[in-house]
Design an enzyme around this catalytic site. Structure first.
Site, PDB file in Angstrom:
ATOM      1  N   CYS A 218       0.816  -1.220   0.000  1.00  0.00           N
ATOM      2  CA  CYS A 218       0.000   0.000   0.000  1.00  0.00           C
ATOM      3  C   CYS A 218       0.851   1.272   0.000  1.00  0.00           C
ATOM      4  CB  CYS A 218      -0.929   0.004   1.213  1.00  0.00           C
ATOM      5  SG  CYS A 218      -0.036   0.091   2.784  1.00  0.00           S
TER       6      CYS A 218
ATOM      7  N   CYS B  49       2.262  -6.835  -5.643  1.00  0.00           N
ATOM      8  CA  CYS B  49       3.191  -6.008  -4.875  1.00  0.00           C
ATOM      9  C   CYS B  49       3.765  -4.870  -5.705  1.00  0.00           C
ATOM     10  CB  CYS B  49       4.339  -6.860  -4.328  1.00  0.00           C
ATOM     11  SG  CYS B  49       5.511  -7.383  -5.615  1.00  0.00           S
TER      12      CYS B  49
ATOM     13  N   THR C  33       1.911   4.043  14.145  1.00  0.00           N
ATOM     14  CA  THR C  33       2.490   2.709  13.981  1.00  0.00           C
ATOM     15  C   THR C  33       2.272   1.842  15.218  1.00  0.00           C
ATOM     16  OG1 THR C  33       4.618   3.544  14.761  1.00  0.00           O
ATOM     17  CG2 THR C  33       4.257   3.514  12.383  1.00  0.00           C
TER      18      THR C  33
ATOM     19  N   SER D 242       2.824 -27.548 -11.996  1.00  0.00           N
ATOM     20  CA  SER D 242       3.728 -27.091 -13.060  1.00  0.00           C
ATOM     21  C   SER D 242       3.291 -27.574 -14.433  1.00  0.00           C
ATOM     22  CB  SER D 242       5.175 -27.574 -12.789  1.00  0.00           C
ATOM     23  OG  SER D 242       5.596 -27.174 -11.520  1.00  0.00           O
TER      24      SER D 242
ATOM     25  N   GLU E 292       7.253 -25.334  -9.952  1.00  0.00           N
ATOM     26  CA  GLU E 292       7.488 -25.883  -8.612  1.00  0.00           C
ATOM     27  C   GLU E 292       8.899 -26.397  -8.332  1.00  0.00           C
ATOM     28  OE1 GLU E 292       3.495 -27.924  -7.133  1.00  0.00           O
ATOM     29  OE2 GLU E 292       4.171 -28.740  -9.050  1.00  0.00           O
TER      30      GLU E 292
END
Length: 1327
Positions: free
Chosen positions: A53, A118, A263, A1078, A1259
């Site tokens: 974030c 991310c 925090t 896989s 994998e």
């Protein structure tokens, strides 16, 4: 206090935001996503621990007339705190509709985005760094990214993309004579090696093109401040404009918390449900930010952020003699590892002190350094020493409730005075410390006699503690080993931890106090020697572990010179969604806009592990604002259970619970916050049942197992054991692992409004499974349920079975309310409910010859399956199928038992039992090597399969490429020379040791159940020539859609730019199988290929008729000629099988081979380690896309490093998972990236069993992360030899710093008394 409220004004991406009803409980993250509809900023953990974030916050500083930019976690930032600030999100720096920013471009094109969840946070961390420092050093980059977690990439491509902004030194550090490898001088010119990306193509960084800071905010910042008041549903926020007003407000409301960085209070309110009716924010009180230099030291305002504190101290260092800045440097050192960049940017000095964390990084150093606090109240000002009397109890200090910390004195040190700080943490960056310390010593002038000493520890009790008695034992004595020897005994007696102390790790924590004192002794001794006080030889101070990242290498094969330029197969093509992911435009499940009347669902889970349910009272929940309804088992119109392998699992527990985290009912409300409060208000009555089963030992003792209990055997073990030269029996325990996909379990169920139709948007690896379970639960046909999967923010096996249950519950809520219902699990609930990788206890007996040949092995595996069978049966079968690893053991037996326990059921996880199986076998091989006193690589090589071979289940195969990988890895890693160099290093260093290990993997690809190997595809060609490809696989970051685009491009003979894959859905491709094992590319690739070939053949007459025409002209001609340009493709898959009655079969079409060599450095006294270098060679056949395959190899490898060396699940004695977020559960971060990571794709490898001769790669290389574990074990062997310990020993995984340190058996470890197991109740279970 009056009921007036102010308007909140701030800017987001250059646009003014005015909020008349700002709620103090609203954080910036939810405001951006829900109110401003800016979903690029992601929610990963909600506690500031993952960085998904991250945004940039900018403010104008009137005192310096500058604009200050800093990165921050939007999940912790109260929106009320932002008055007068400018916020920049990922949408604000660039988009595909305007222009993309160079940061977005470089992360994407360097292949640093896989699942992409991310990526916006990574982008914003790097963007903020560049706004402050357009030409950063690589160290700045890694610091900036230290607070951002990624579960997919392994970080290397992210760092490589970002380092293109750096002005780096010469690539050859030893280039003393100018013979750099880049000079291009001397020697014949070699052919250019292919690279994953070309830096020359990148957009230049132009700082002049960035958003300007809003002039309106500059004028406002210069104006006289006024008090601001914001009132929400339950909380009032007051931000006073002056110190006097702050003092009065605090005096009137001493219980109201002061919030600056949020925090501490933020997580407390979010995760513990603490309610503060009034919050005071002194962020606009100027006196809290003043810095004053005096003759005593530097007074730093308590409101200064930790980043500002570090900056102030660093700027002051050159202004004073070194002898006066000892404390400054110790604090700077601690600040570099405290939290992460986002946390340090907002957390304040005063807040850090007053939080009084037991394991605080700063308080021990400040206390040892004789710091003082200036505090103020309505009674006036006073100075308070920060000493042993300041910390009263857990979270409490000696200050009165109404007192406010105004500033903190950082004193100057004196001549002959030395200050040091040490810390040990589960992860090097972004982790709460296990133990911290601050130590200060003052010597009589010109001597080694101690005049004064102050030692404080964090992590050794409920408060920061002083080792006063230990100090007294040293003061007036000379600084030598005799004095320290006495002090160790005093310290052990002074700082005693009970064996059941909160946090556990008691022996380790106690040993760290001794180790840190010893390290301080060495550091100071070195300085005394430099000052001429101590003469002769002294022990060298222990240098830190290496940190400097080096250039990495990725080596792969050129495509054929005959291959057409438009044909993308075999080329390093960027992930097809990477740019959208980097700009925040990629849509994940929770990014779908909210519909009118939509409800949010929060499950209510069991707080008992083994109990009868005596009652469920929902009355209080239904009274709360916003709560719409409570959904229970009675509301399910169809099946209330899910069946698997002869067992059932309830959707809602009705009469009995069998683990903490089991779902009992669910609350639906008009918002996430209201649903969460409603869930907390549901009252459950329990009657505990006796004898819960938690551990594998519990299950064995009570014969608590799931059936069947599989076994397999070849050869004659009894006779083989009798003829073996030597026998050895050992065991190893392997901990579980949390999936920690960045996107938590996410789903949205939308009733269409007629004929029981539902549109389901769900983050799952198997949309068909979700469709089937919803259909059964609601008792409606599958054709009424359409499941859509756009993309998944990471899965790793964790979005199959539990996702199906959760989406079924959500569908029941939607069915009952006839409204759209959304369920997005919070990180803590996700970890509590969903389970993970199976913990394993393995026992083995091995017979071997003196030359190292293993002639017999008997291995017993016991897996902790949890409370339901889930996928455990298949996992157990995979364990036994891979029992041979890479070795031809002629007499081999294995059994696997699934323990039924009262923990959340464990499930599929990348590797599916193989990482557990292979670790045990390799550990057994290691024990053989240690028993014989020979290098482990020799034992591995002697026992490896050679020539035409047969597995223990009678599958014939050729291991040639296994040996090619082994030999190439030996060569590329320079193993022999490095092995010798490691031996020399270990001879020279007592307190640091190195280890090197080389580990092979043989991994079967695909499913052993034939029906799971099928796949379907649907391809449309539109009149304009654009192509839509739909297939049954789901995109979760592994690049499946990208590879399918490449396949379609080759088969249709058109560029990839004409091809689009929108989603995976059950109304386009039915009856799909899970994307797992896989095998996604193998199966779906052939289905897409078949469909495209059909279409290409249909266009053949038009190509013949108009050979010089274009693709578009042929398509248009076919349309007008009434030719169907829609085709399905199907891949049936071979009849792979395993007959468990006969113990034989053909479960895999082929094996993937790989070998990894890792070298690590271990600090003996703390157990900390760093991977110095990693070389990986993998046989991927002919890579469809080297950038994707290298990314999968590196990502899996680092996930394996986490599994084997870091990630530790902790359960309470009552079965509650302690580790429910990134603050407690540590996955690898940027700081865990090997300093040098080289990946080589084996050249000239072919695979006739998969599309275009490729191999599945998702994998297998996870297991290669175990090479770090075995390298650590080699280093431990060297450390143990210093204490006279030789031969095999047990080191369980993960080999955390605690386990590594204890195994090293240093003299300090041997001083620690151990408590007898069973004589106390441990803080955590040994799962």
């Amino acid at each position: 206090m009056s009921e007036e409220r102010d308007k909140l004004c701030f800017f987001v991406n250059g646009k003014k935001v005015t909020e008349s009803h700002a709620d103090p409980e609203t954080v910036l993250l939810s405001y951006l996503r829900e109110r401003l509809r800016l979903p690029g900023t992601k929610s990963g953990c909600g506690g500031g621990g993952c960085g998904a974030c991250t945004v940039m916050v900018s403010r104008y500083q009137p005192a310096t007339r500058t604009v200050v930019h800093h990165s921050a976690n939007a999940c912790l930032l109260p929106v009320c705190q932002l008055h007068g600030a400018a916020v920049t999100t990922v949408e604000g720096i660039g988009s595909t509709r305007t222009r993309i920013h160079p940061v977005q471009e470089r992360i994407a094109k360097a292949h640093g985005s896989q699942c992409g969840f991310c990526t916006p946070g990574m982008v914003m961390s790097m963007y903020t760094l560049l706004r402050n420092k357009p030409q950063p050093r690589l160290e700045d980059v890694t610091q900036a990214l230290a607070g951002n977690l990624c579960r997919c990439t392994g970080y290397r491509p992210i760092v490589d993309g970002c380092r293109t902004f750096c002005q780096e030194a010469a690539c050859c550090p030893d280039d003393a004579c100018g013979s750099c490898c880049m000079n291009g001088e001397d020697g014949p010119e070699e052919p250019e090696e292919p690279e994953l990306f070309d830096e020359e193509e990148f957009l230049p960084l132009d700082p002049t093109q960035e958003l300007i800071f809003p002039p309106e905010l500059i004028l406002e910042a210069k104006a006289s401040p006024k008090t601001l008041t914001f009132r929400g549903e339950r909380v009032t926020w007051v931000s006073p404009a002056s110190l006097e007003e702050l003092v009065q407000l605090r005096s009137s409301n001493p219980e109201a918390p002061l919030v600056m960085g949020n925090t501490h209070i933020g997580p407390e309110m979010k995760f513990k449900g603490v309610l503060h009716p009034l919050i005071i924010s002194p962020a606009r009180v100027a006196e809290l930010f003043e810095v004053a230099q005096t003759s005593q030291g530097v007074w730093i305002g308590a409101g200064c952020s930790l980043f500002e504190v570090g900056s102030v101290l660093e700027k002051l260092l050159p202004s004073y003699p070194e002898e006066k800045t000892e404390l400054f440097r110790a604090l700077i050192q601690q600040l570099r590892s405290l939290g992460n960049q986002q946390i340090r940017n907002v957390a304040t000095l005063g807040g850090n002190i007053m939080s009084a964390y037991p394991n605080s990084d700063l308080n021990p150093v400040l206390a040892a350094g004789r710091s003082r606090l200036s505090v103020i109240s309505d009674g006036g000002r006073r100075e308070v020493p920060l000493d042993r009397d300041f910390f009263v109890s857990f979270g409490k200090t000696a200050l009165q409730p109404e007192e406010i910390v105004l500033s903190v004195l950082i004193p100057f040190s004196r001549k002959w005075e030395f200050v040091q700080a040490f810390r040990q943490a589960p992860r090097k960056d972004g982790s709460f410390a296990t133990v911290t310390t601050g130590m200060r010593v003052l010597f009589s002038e010109g001597s080694r006699v101690v005049q004064d000493l102050s030692v404080y520890f964090g992590g050794m009790g409920p408060t920061t503690v002083s080792a006063a008695e230990t100090c007294a034992a040293i003061i007036t004595r000379p600084w030598d080993e005799e004095t320290l020897g006495r002090a160790y005994d005093v310290l052990l007696d002074e700082l005693v931890l009970p064996p059941s102390a909160p946090g556990g790790k008691v022996e380790f924590r106690r040993s760290l106090t001794l180790s840190f004192l010893f390290k301080f002794y060495l550091e100071v001794l070195q300085k005394l020697r430099e000052m001429g006080v101590v003469t002769g030889e002294v022990q060298e101070a222990i240098q830190p572990l290496p940190r400097e990242l080096q250039r990495n290498l990725q080596e792969f094969q050129h495509v054929s010179r005959n291959q057409s330029d438009w044909d993308p197969v075999g080329r390093p093509i960027m992930h097809c969604s990477a740019i959208s992911q980097a700009t925040g435009e990629a849509v994940y499940c929770d990014d779908i806009p909210k519909t009118d009347g939509e409800l949010f669902l929060v499950p209510v889970t069991s707080s008992r592990a083994h109990a009868k349910i005596t009652g469920v009272d929902v009355s209080e929940a239904l009274k709360l604002p916003g709560v719409f309804d409570v959904v229970t088992a009675r509301d399910i119109p169809g099946k209330k259970v899910r069946e698997a392998y002869g067992y059932t699992e309830e959707l809602f527990a009705e009469s009995e619970v069998s683990c903490i985290g089991q779902i009992l009912c669910a609350v639906v409300a008009d918002s996430r916050a209201h649903a969460k409060r409603g869930a907390a208000a549901v009252k459950i009555g329990y009657e505990d049942l006796p004898d819960p089963v938690f551990t594998i030992e519990d299950a064995i003792a009570r014969s608590s197992f799931f059936e069947p209990r599989r076994d397999i055997q070849r050869g004659r073990l009894t006779e083989a054991f009798q003829t073996a030269d030597r026998l050895f029996e050992g065991e190893i325990r392997m901990g579980g692992q949390e999936h920690f996909y960045m996107e938590t379990q996410s789903m949205l169920v939308v009733p269409v409004g007629e004929q029981a139709e539902l549109n389901v948007y769900v983050s799952t690896q198997s949309p068909t499974t979700a469709q089937e379970v919803i259909s059964e639960t609601l008792d409606i046909p599958s054709n009424r349920v359409v499941c859509h999967v756009k993309r998944i923010g990471g899965a790793f096996g964790g979005k199959l079975t539990k996702t199906a249950i959760l989406v079924s519950i959500t569908s029941v809520a939607a069915w009952k309310t006839n409204r759209a219902v959304r369920c997005i699990l919070e990180r803590g609930d996700d970890m509590l409910i969903t389970g993970g990788r199976h913990p394993v206890l393995a026992k083995y007996k091995v017979g071997f010859m003196r030359d190292g040949r293993i002639v017999a092995a008997d291995v017993q595996y016991f897996m902790n399956g949890g409370n339901t069978v889930d996928e455990s049966t298949l996992v157990a079968e995979k364990v036994l199928l891979n029992l041979d690893a890479a070795y031809n053991i002629p007499n081999l037996r294995g059994s696997c038992s699934i323990c039924r326990t009262n923990l959340p059921s464990n499930t599929a996880f990348r590797g599916f039992g193989i990482p557990q199986c292979l670790l045990v076998v390799e550990n057994m091989v290691n024990d053989v090597a240690m028993a014989l006193g020979r290098p482990a690589d020799q034992i591995r090589e002697i026992n490896m399969y050679r020539g035409p071979s047969v597995t223990h289940y009678k599958l014939e195969f050729d291991p040639e490429n296994l040996h090619r990988c082994w030999e190439e890895c030996m060569l590329k890693s320079d193993y022999r020379a490095r092995r010798a160099a490691v031996d020399q290093f270990n001879k020279r260093n007592r307190w640091k040791k190195r280890g090197v290990a080389i580990i092979p993997v043989k991994h079967g690809i695909g499913f052993s159940e034939p029906f799971l190997n099928q796949a379907g595809a649907l391809v449309h060609v539109y009149k304009d020539g654009s192509v839509l490809v739909l297939h049954g696989g789901t995109e979760m970051g592994q690049g499946l859609h990208t590879k399918m685009q490449q396949v379609a491009s080759r088969e249709l003979h058109i560029p990839s730019s004409k091809i689009y894959i929108s989603e995976t859905s059950t109304n386009t491709v039915p009856n799909t199988v899970p994307t797992a094992a896989s095998f996604g590319t193998d199966a779906n690739g052939i289905a897409v290929k078949n469909a495209c070939q059909v279409l290409y053949q249909r266009l053949e007459p038009f190509r013949r008729k108009d050979p010089k025409g274009s693709w578009e002209s042929w398509v248009k001609a076919a349309v007008f000629d009434q030719v169907s340009l829609s085709a399905t493709g199907f891949y049936r898959g071979p009849e792979y099988y395993m007959d468990w009655d006969k113990k034989e079969g053909h479960p895999y079409p082929y094996f993937l081979y790989g070998v990894c060599c890792c070298e690590v450095e271990v600090e003996v006294l703390t157990g900390d380690s760093r991977t110095v270098r990693t070389d990986i060679v993998v046989d991927v056949g002919r890579s469809l896309n080297p950038s994707v395959d290298v990314g999968q190899i590196e990502g899996a490898f680092l996930q394996g490093v986490g599994l084997y060396t870091m990630e530790e699940l902790k359960f309470s004695p009552s079965g509650l998972l302690y580790t429910r977020g990134p603050s407690q559960y540590k996955i690898p971060a940027v700081c865990d990236l090997p300093l040098r990571l080289n990946v080589y794709l084996l050249a000239d490898s072919y695979n006739p069993h998969a599309i275009y001769s490729s191999k599945g790669i998702g994998e297998p290389t996870l297991f290669l992360g175990s090479s770090v574990f075995f390298a650590i074990k080699e280093a431990v062997v060297a450390a143990r030899s210093e204490s006279g310990l030789v031969g095999p020993f047990q080191l369980d995984t993960p080999s955390t710093p605690e386990r590594t340190c204890l195994a090293c058996a240093s003299p300090f470890i041997q001083k620690i008394p151990t408590s007898k197991p069973g004589s106390f109740k441990p803080w955590a279970l040994n799962i």
